[in-house]
Scaffold this active site. Structure first.
Site, mmCIF file in Angstrom:
data_model
loop_
_atom_site.group_PDB
_atom_site.id
_atom_site.type_symbol
_atom_site.label_atom_id
_atom_site.label_comp_id
_atom_site.label_asym_id
_atom_site.label_seq_id
_atom_site.Cartn_x
_atom_site.Cartn_y
_atom_site.Cartn_z
ATOM 1 N N SER A 95 -2.320 -2.366 -4.703
ATOM 2 C CA SER A 95 -2.071 -3.408 -5.204
ATOM 3 C C SER A 95 -0.857 -3.708 -4.545
ATOM 4 O O SER A 95 -0.811 -4.562 -3.647
ATOM 5 C CB SER A 95 -1.332 -2.130 -6.749
ATOM 6 O OG SER A 95 -1.516 -3.094 -8.074
ATOM 7 N N HIS A 118 -6.738 -4.594 -5.283
ATOM 8 C CA HIS A 118 -8.014 -5.065 -6.347
ATOM 9 C C HIS A 118 -7.572 -6.716 -6.978
ATOM 10 O O HIS A 118 -6.865 -6.788 -7.054
ATOM 11 C CB HIS A 118 -7.743 -3.454 -8.197
ATOM 12 C CG HIS A 118 -6.415 -3.544 -8.970
ATOM 13 N ND1 HIS A 118 -5.933 -4.681 -9.201
ATOM 14 C CD2 HIS A 118 -5.287 -2.808 -8.353
ATOM 15 C CE1 HIS A 118 -4.417 -4.327 -9.765
ATOM 16 N NE2 HIS A 118 -3.904 -3.843 -8.901
#
Length: 131
Positions: A95, A118
């Protein structure tokens, strides 16, 4: 007064060796990227550049992610840094940590590291698909 070894243990910063550890310090409750942790990294980068603007800086990271805005701040600082910033990732780089990795001049990962990025989201958790 703290010695450099005290700073390294507590904050993960070695000015003389030009190494910064993010997500690996005893001061952190988690390995999340936070505004506080990024502030320490930015201050260390600025100090290292003042001492020697052309010597590379090594940034060691393991993190599940964290504050995306903090990661973007560090990304911008790395992009503006006159010294080469080398990213060395171990364990998990996910992330927000991946954003930081992408901003570095050179990226290295340990053999068993995992990288995850993501899709972003717009803050509409639990949104109904009904119209």
């Amino acid at each position: 007064m703290k010695t450099e070894i005290d700073e390294l243990i507590e904050y993960g910063i070695s000015i003389s060796k030009r190494k910064i550890y993010l997500g690996l310090t005893s001061a952190a409750e988690t390995n999340d990227i936070t505004m506080e942790s990024v502030e320490k990294v930015v201050k260390a980068i600025h100090r290292m550049v003042e001492e020697s603007p052309s010597k590379p800086i090594e940034l060691y990271v393991t993190s599940m992610g964290g504050d995306a805005y903090a990661a973007l701040w560090l990304y911008d600082e790395i992009q503006a840094c006159p010294a080469q910033v080398i990213f060395i990732g171990g364990g998990i780089v996910a992330s927000s940590a991946t954003i930081i990795m992408v901003g570095c001049d050179e990226r290295r990962l340990h053999a068993h590291s995992t990288v995850m990025l993501h899709d972003g989201y717009g803050g509409q958790e639990g949104r109904s698909e009904e119209h």
